[in-house]
Design an enzyme around this catalytic site. Structure first.
Site, PDB file in Angstrom:
ATOM      1  N   GLU A  74      28.613 122.522 124.755  1.00  0.00           N
ATOM      2  CA  GLU A  74      29.557 123.004 123.499  1.00  0.00           C
ATOM      3  C   GLU A  74      28.592 123.712 122.386  1.00  0.00           C
ATOM      4  O   GLU A  74      28.630 124.692 122.131  1.00  0.00           O
ATOM      5  CB  GLU A  74      30.481 122.195 123.090  1.00  0.00           C
ATOM      6  CG  GLU A  74      31.237 122.592 121.842  1.00  0.00           C
ATOM      7  CD  GLU A  74      32.202 123.681 122.034  1.00  0.00           C
ATOM      8  OE1 GLU A  74      32.518 124.128 120.839  1.00  0.00           O
ATOM      9  OE2 GLU A  74      32.749 123.700 122.946  1.00  0.00           O
ATOM     10  N   GLN A 103       8.750 124.383 121.485  1.00  0.00           N
ATOM     11  CA  GLN A 103       7.878 123.193 121.813  1.00  0.00           C
ATOM     12  C   GLN A 103       8.660 122.148 122.924  1.00  0.00           C
ATOM     13  O   GLN A 103       8.081 121.048 123.083  1.00  0.00           O
ATOM     14  CB  GLN A 103       7.821 122.234 120.452  1.00  0.00           C
ATOM     15  CG  GLN A 103       7.034 123.098 119.522  1.00  0.00           C
ATOM     16  CD  GLN A 103       6.707 121.971 118.528  1.00  0.00           C
ATOM     17  OE1 GLN A 103       6.441 121.008 118.438  1.00  0.00           O
ATOM     18  NE2 GLN A 103       6.953 122.399 117.116  1.00  0.00           N
ATOM     19  N   TYR A 115      17.570 130.900 128.533  1.00  0.00           N
ATOM     20  CA  TYR A 115      18.536 130.727 129.577  1.00  0.00           C
ATOM     21  C   TYR A 115      18.146 131.493 130.801  1.00  0.00           C
ATOM     22  O   TYR A 115      18.041 130.659 132.073  1.00  0.00           O
ATOM     23  CB  TYR A 115      20.042 130.839 129.073  1.00  0.00           C
ATOM     24  CG  TYR A 115      20.403 129.955 127.996  1.00  0.00           C
ATOM     25  CD1 TYR A 115      20.073 128.675 127.752  1.00  0.00           C
ATOM     26  CD2 TYR A 115      21.359 130.596 127.054  1.00  0.00           C
ATOM     27  CE1 TYR A 115      20.120 127.926 126.500  1.00  0.00           C
ATOM     28  CE2 TYR A 115      21.592 129.882 125.709  1.00  0.00           C
ATOM     29  CZ  TYR A 115      21.087 128.571 125.659  1.00  0.00           C
ATOM     30  OH  TYR A 115      21.242 127.875 124.594  1.00  0.00           O
TER      31      TYR A 115
END
Length: 158
Positions: free
Chosen positions: A82, A93, A130
């Site tokens: 979510e 990092q 992603y």
């Protein structure tokens, strides 16, 4: 930097709310957050809200808020992310990667067929991150939402 990641408990309700609010500020939607500390605590207690929290020097600096769903197509549970938030000074990092890796491990251990999340169309840095992980945009699918008065109307049978 020492990163400690653990599952959120009801005692972490204030930290969860603070991180949700920080994410909303980043997304220019701060006025949309209606959750309260009491509401977060109740949701954590009931198991409606699940989160991994990342602590640096004892302070909550990152979170991955998730829940399990079910896919009729795969016939398996899925893990839906979510919210993912990492404090700006900790980005790049490995904190977000570590949170997603732990969620992926959890999804595999739970027999999930997939892990999904939404990305704002303007957040190109997130999209690049992603894609680097091997995720892909589910082309052709749009998010539809029923909320507020429209939800109340339909829910009341009007």
């Amino acid at each position: 930097m020492t990163l400690d990641i653990r599952a959120a408990t009801p005692d972490d309700a204030a930290d969860v709310l603070a991180l949700v609010t920080a994410l909303a500020v980043y997304e220019n939607e701060a006025d949309k957050v209606k959750m309260t500390v009491a509401g977060a605590r109740a949701a954590l207690e009931a198991g409606h809200l699940n989160a991994l929290l990342g602590f640096v020097d004892g302070k909550a600096q990152a979170m991955a808020l998730y829940f399990f769903n079910f896919s009729s197509w795969t016939g398996k549970r899925g893990l839906f992310l979510e919210d993912l938030f990492v404090a700006p000074d900790l980005r790049k990092q490995g904190v977000g990667l570590e949170l997603l890796t732990r969620l992926a491990r959890m999804a595999v251990a739970q027999g999930c067929g997939r892990m999904e999340w939404n990305v704002l169309d303007w957040n190109n840095s997130a999209k690049g991150f992603y894609e680097m992980l091997g995720a892909r945009h589910a082309v052709g699918w749009e998010i539809w939402r029923l909320e507020g008065d429209a939800l109340a109307r339909l829910g009341s049978g009007a």
